[in-house]
Scaffold this active site. Structure first.
Site, PDB file in Angstrom:
ATOM      1  N   HIS A 425      -4.858  50.042  22.694  1.00 54.48           N
ATOM      2  CA  HIS A 425      -4.874  51.445  23.106  1.00 54.48           C
ATOM      3  C   HIS A 425      -6.125  52.122  22.578  1.00 54.48           C
ATOM      4  O   HIS A 425      -6.185  52.520  21.416  1.00 54.48           O
ATOM      5  CB  HIS A 425      -3.594  52.140  22.600  1.00 54.48           C
ATOM      6  CG  HIS A 425      -3.495  53.567  23.030  1.00 54.48           C
ATOM      7  ND1 HIS A 425      -2.914  54.547  22.264  1.00 54.48           N
ATOM      8  CD2 HIS A 425      -3.925  54.185  24.152  1.00 54.48           C
ATOM      9  CE1 HIS A 425      -2.991  55.691  22.898  1.00 54.48           C
ATOM     10  NE2 HIS A 425      -3.601  55.501  24.033  1.00 54.48           N
ATOM     11  N   GLU A 437      -5.403  51.545  18.618  1.00 47.88           N
ATOM     12  CA  GLU A 437      -4.038  51.121  18.297  1.00 47.88           C
ATOM     13  C   GLU A 437      -3.846  49.726  18.894  1.00 47.88           C
ATOM     14  O   GLU A 437      -4.018  49.549  20.112  1.00 47.88           O
ATOM     15  CB  GLU A 437      -3.007  52.090  18.885  1.00 47.88           C
ATOM     16  CG  GLU A 437      -2.777  53.329  18.034  1.00 47.88           C
ATOM     17  CD  GLU A 437      -1.674  54.225  18.588  1.00 47.88           C
ATOM     18  OE1 GLU A 437      -0.947  54.836  17.802  1.00 47.88           O
ATOM     19  OE2 GLU A 437      -1.543  54.330  19.827  1.00 47.88           O
TER      20      GLU A 437
HETATM   21  P1  NAD Z   1      -8.179  57.064  35.738  1.00 48.48           P
HETATM   22  O1  NAD Z   1      -7.339  57.743  36.734  1.00 48.48           O
HETATM   23  O2  NAD Z   1      -9.444  57.708  35.301  1.00 48.48           O
HETATM   24  O3  NAD Z   1      -8.576  55.624  36.287  1.00 48.48           O
HETATM   25  C1  NAD Z   1      -7.669  54.698  36.801  1.00 48.48           C
HETATM   26  C2  NAD Z   1      -8.440  53.757  37.724  1.00 48.48           C
HETATM   27  O4  NAD Z   1      -7.607  52.674  38.055  1.00 48.48           O
HETATM   28  C3  NAD Z   1      -8.879  54.379  39.040  1.00 48.48           C
HETATM   29  O5  NAD Z   1     -10.277  54.258  39.186  1.00 48.48           O
HETATM   30  C4  NAD Z   1      -8.149  53.566  40.093  1.00 48.48           C
HETATM   31  O6  NAD Z   1      -8.922  53.372  41.271  1.00 48.48           O
HETATM   32  C5  NAD Z   1      -7.945  52.269  39.360  1.00 48.48           C
HETATM   33  N1  NAD Z   1      -6.895  51.446  39.914  1.00 48.48           N
HETATM   34  C6  NAD Z   1      -5.703  51.820  40.420  1.00 48.48           C
HETATM   35  N2  NAD Z   1      -5.021  50.718  40.824  1.00 48.48           N
HETATM   36  C7  NAD Z   1      -5.794  49.654  40.561  1.00 48.48           C
HETATM   37  C8  NAD Z   1      -5.643  48.256  40.725  1.00 48.48           C
HETATM   38  N3  NAD Z   1      -4.538  47.729  41.264  1.00 48.48           N
HETATM   39  N4  NAD Z   1      -6.640  47.453  40.341  1.00 48.48           N
HETATM   40  C9  NAD Z   1      -7.740  47.953  39.788  1.00 48.48           C
HETATM   41  N5  NAD Z   1      -7.937  49.265  39.595  1.00 48.48           N
HETATM   42  C10 NAD Z   1      -6.975  50.105  39.981  1.00 48.48           C
HETATM   43  O7  NAD Z   1      -7.243  56.741  34.505  1.00 48.48           O
HETATM   44  P2  NAD Z   1      -7.607  56.660  32.955  1.00 48.48           P
HETATM   45  O8  NAD Z   1      -7.575  58.015  32.377  1.00 48.48           O
HETATM   46  O9  NAD Z   1      -8.813  55.837  32.792  1.00 48.48           O
HETATM   47  O10 NAD Z   1      -6.337  55.895  32.394  1.00 48.48           O
HETATM   48  C11 NAD Z   1      -6.181  54.501  32.566  1.00 48.48           C
HETATM   49  C12 NAD Z   1      -5.148  53.991  31.585  1.00 48.48           C
HETATM   50  O11 NAD Z   1      -5.578  54.285  30.279  1.00 48.48           O
HETATM   51  C13 NAD Z   1      -3.765  54.620  31.705  1.00 48.48           C
HETATM   52  O12 NAD Z   1      -2.807  53.646  31.407  1.00 48.48           O
HETATM   53  C14 NAD Z   1      -3.779  55.693  30.650  1.00 48.48           C
HETATM   54  O13 NAD Z   1      -2.505  56.013  30.185  1.00 48.48           O
HETATM   55  C15 NAD Z   1      -4.577  55.000  29.582  1.00 48.48           C
HETATM   56  N6  NAD Z   1      -5.235  55.888  28.638  1.00 48.48           N
HETATM   57  C16 NAD Z   1      -5.856  57.045  29.036  1.00 48.48           C
HETATM   58  C17 NAD Z   1      -6.484  57.851  28.112  1.00 48.48           C
HETATM   59  C18 NAD Z   1      -7.187  59.102  28.529  1.00 48.48           C
HETATM   60  O14 NAD Z   1      -7.455  59.950  27.685  1.00 48.48           O
HETATM   61  N7  NAD Z   1      -7.567  59.262  29.783  1.00 48.48           N
HETATM   62  C19 NAD Z   1      -6.473  57.485  26.762  1.00 48.48           C
HETATM   63  C20 NAD Z   1      -5.868  56.299  26.373  1.00 48.48           C
HETATM   64  C21 NAD Z   1      -5.243  55.515  27.323  1.00 48.48           C
END
Ligand code: NAD
Length: 696
Positions: A425, A437
């Site tokens: 994480h 994490e």
């Molecule tokens: P985001 O919406 O910016 O990006 C997600 C991406 O995944 C998109 O570009 C989408 O096109 C892509 N995607 C969707 N389905 C897909 C697939 N089958 N294969 C490949 N790519 C695919 O999201 P994010 O903010 O980067 O979050 C991503 C993950 O990280 C989530 O699980 C979120 O909980 C976790 N996370 C986010 C943060 C934050 O602050 N944004 C922090 C820690 C963890």
């Protein structure tokens, strides 16, 4: 022309090089200056003082550095007089020259400062970082440094706690010679010239340190910063002995101050978090040279940057061409910015950019040693993806999910190899945030956990191991903290009042500004995904704002409003009307709320949840929880983290606080029910630190 070498069993090696005797600290790996080591050196010096055949002395060290400073474990224990050894060096009838290499920090540098001259190998880093632990240099540094390099430079070095490289130290007059070769040879020659009276310091002292070491503008640890100023003033105006006496008093004052205790706790906690007691010995890291990152959004591209910086080849997969384009551009921009800021060389910047390739298909994961999944936060999507990865990836690949909240065991169960699955994480923005994490699933193998920790180290991150539980450590505690921040709005506080109170406590941002920065929709969606149907007050304001299209900074309005192009949160009467209306519909009585209540409720909620998850074994140590909150959520380091803060308040006080909150809001009595571990510790008169110590 070595004539004799004898091993001193007492940790200081002695070599006689003609008329010069070299004394070498020999307590690898870092020659921490424990009282015993200082005594051994003092004894060796005493023996040499009267020897006719010794004309000069060089103090050097074995191992990878001269000395990384005092032994932090010896702080606070009776450690003898720290001024004794430097004083003895200074008044030694034979000239003593220091031959430095590698880290020469804290008490290590203070030892060098007492010498008549200093020679440094080119790789030497010199500094007095005591301020970062809420302390001041305590072995004469506050007096000898300003005398050597001038008050301004000394002040900059000691208040910033930063390090100088050998050449910078030469420019400022902190060292007298820099050599690419063995500093002992150069130091011996210099020592003989000193003995013959044919050397004196030529360079003007006190050259300005320039832009490289500005005194930090932010908050400085107290009372250390103030005490340091008083010592500097004494160094300019008073005789050395008086200055040293003042330093000794000041050091003791800082040592017992709550801020120094908190900062030393945070420092030790960070180092401890990498150690996982139940990992079998003898594990070897698996090769991680090629990674696939799935999802090229905010997190995916940030994680790609981290991996590329560690020399790992990255395939970034996203079916959305626009997302891929944005990610590659963001990666290039990141490196260009690092280049502009002088943090990267041009060649390294382009090598890192070139290490990341974007793909539409997952098939490239066949070559991966490591996969990090960062697609949308949806259990169905993540399970489908891990099923696919299980088919594509070769056996032995490490499979990680970056989920913030979801059940890693369920994700792992979508594969036939749950032992290779774990959570990594990362926090946003991934290249800047040092916390990682490392989520240990029920079936994650010790090897996979070990590899996750080794990777964290390679990426320069601070890993904290968490067991699977909703929100792991950090985000789980955000829940109750955020809930109080929201209840306070319904009950009568404004967003700016809540934020101001928590900023005054020491957080860089209040929870409502953070909500607007992250996006109010994120929490609303996560709650919906969790399927929790709890109290109707939970999330009520955020749901309403999101329904109105007020998602936060990204839409120019959330709990605050924002002028075009500005990130400054501005009070919005519309939001206050919405909050009042929500409170009316939910039947919440409104009243005046003061700053103290805001801080108390938010922190008690945080502490209680920390205690709950510690008791459940989600975190292995209280200090791990502190590390998570300091590095992931901006908890003030000088308060040591939520559970150290609880210890500092006293757990009886914490229990009384919970009881008071429960009386004040009987509706929420369940929220204020003390976590079993908290009750147990408080009843037995123990602290979280005691609990950690018993399990170490
Ligand atoms: P985001 O919406 O910016 O990006 C997600 C991406 O995944 C998109 O570009 C989408 O096109 C892509 N995607 C969707 N389905 C897909 C697939 N089958 N294969 C490949 N790519 C695919 O999201 P994010 O903010 O980067 O979050 C991503 C993950 O990280 C989530 O699980 C979120 O909980 C976790 N996370 C986010 C943060 C934050 O602050 N944004 C922090 C820690 C963890």
């Amino acid at each position: 022309m070595k004539t004799a070498a004898e091993h001193d069993p007492a940790w200081v090696l002695r070599e006689v090089l003609g008329p010069v005797v070299v004394l070498r600290l020999a307590r690898p790996p870092v020659n921490a200056l424990s009282p015993a080591l200082a005594q051994a050196l003092a004894q060796a010096l005493r023996e040499l003082a009267d020897r006719q055949d010794c004309q000069a002395i060089v103090v050097a060290a074995q191992g990878r550095c001269f000395s990384a400073g005092a032994d932090i474990h010896a702080f606070g224990h009776a450690a003898g007089d720290p001024h004794e050894l430097p004083g003895q060096i200074e008044t030694c009838p034979k000239p003593v020259v220091a031959a430095l290499h590698g880290d020469t920090l804290g008490a290590g540098l203070e030892l060098g400062l007492a010498c008549r001259a200093r020679v440094a190998r080119e790789d030497t880093r010199l500094g007095l970082p005591e301020i970062t632990l809420g302390l001041i240099p305590g072995a004469g540094g506050t007096q000898r440094l300003p005398r050597l390099i001038g008050a301004d430079a000394a002040r900059a070095l000691m208040l910033s706690g930063q390090f100088l490289h050998a050449r910078e130290a030469l420019a400022v007059g902190l060292v007298d010679e820099v050599t690419p070769g063995d500093p002992v040879d150069v130091a011996c020659a210099l020592a003989l010239r000193l003995a013959a009276g044919s050397w004196s310091r030529a360079r003007p002292r006190g050259l300005p340190l320039g832009e490289s070491l500005p005194v930090p503008k932010g908050r400085l640890p107290q009372p250390a910063a103030q005490v340091l100023e008083a010592c500097l003033a004494a160094a300019l105006e008073r005789p050395l002995a008086e200055g040293l006496a003042l330093e000794a008093l000041g050091f003791a004052q800082c040592l017992h101050a709550p801020e120094s205790r908190a900062l030393r706790h945070a420092f030790a906690a960070e180092r401890r978090s990498r150690q996982v007691p139940d990992l079998p010995a003898g594990l070897r890291p698996r090769t991680l040279e090629r990674a696939t990152v799935v999802g090229a959004g905010t997190m995916g591209h940030g994680i790609a940057i981290c991996l590329a910086a560690a020399g790992i080849q990255v395939d970034l997969v996203d079916p959305d061409a626009a997302a891929r384009g944005r990610a590659l551009l963001a990666i290039e921009n990141h490196h260009a910015q690092q280049l502009r800021r002088g943090r990267l060389q041009a060649q390294e910047a382009s090598a890192r950019t070139a290490r990341v390739q974007a793909h539409a298909q997952l098939s490239c994961a066949a070559d991966a040693d490591l996969v990090v999944e960062a697609v949308y936060e949806s259990m169905a999507l993540k399970c489908a993806l891990f099923e696919a990865l299980d088919r594509v990836c070769r056996p032995g690949a490490l499979l990680a999910t970056n989920t913030s909240t979801l059940d890693v065991d369920r994700i792992a169960a979508a594969t036939q190899r749950p032992e290779d699955v774990l959570g990594l994480h990362f926090f946003s923005p991934a290249p800047a945030m040092r916390l990682l994490e490392v989520v240990r699933g029920a079936r994650t193998s010790p090897q996979a956990l070990f590899d996750g920790l080794a990777l964290a180290r390679r990426l320069g991150k601070i890993p904290v191991v968490a067991r699977v539980a909703p929100g792991f450590i950090g985000n789980r505690m955000v829940g109750p903290y955020g809930r109080q921040a929201e209840r306070l709005l319904l009950e009568g506080a404004t967003p700016q009042q809540v934020d101001r109170a928590l900023v005054a406590f020491g957080f860089p941002m209040g929870p409502h500004s953070v909500g607007d920065l992250v996006g109010l929709d994120v929490g609303v969606r996560a709650a919906a995904e969790g399927g929790a149907r709890g109290d109707p007050r939970d999330g009520a304001i955020a749901r309403r704002l999101v329904a109105l299209g007020r998602l936060g900074q990204k839409t120019g309005a959330g709990l605050y409003r924002y002028e075009a192009g500005s990130r400054e949160p501005l009070a919005d009467p519309q939001v206050e009307a919405i909050i009042r209306e929500e409170a009316r519909q939910l039947g919440v009585r409104r009243r005046e709320i003061d700053e103290q209540e805001i801080v108390q409720r938010c922190l008690l909620a945080l502490i209680n949840e920390g205690a709950a998850l510690l008791g459940e074994g989600v975190a292995a140590r209280a200090s791990d929880i502190d590390t998570v909150w300091i590095h992931g959520y901006g908890f003030p380091r000088w308060k040591g983290g939520p559970l150290h803060h609880a210890d500092a308040l006293g757990l009886t006080q914490v229990m009384e606080g919970l009881a008071r909150c429960s009386r004040m809001s009987p509706h929420d009595a369940a929220l204020w029910e003390p976590a079993p571990l908290l009750g147990e510790l408080s009843r037995s008169g123990r602290s979280f630190a005691d609990w950690d110590a018993q399990r170490a």
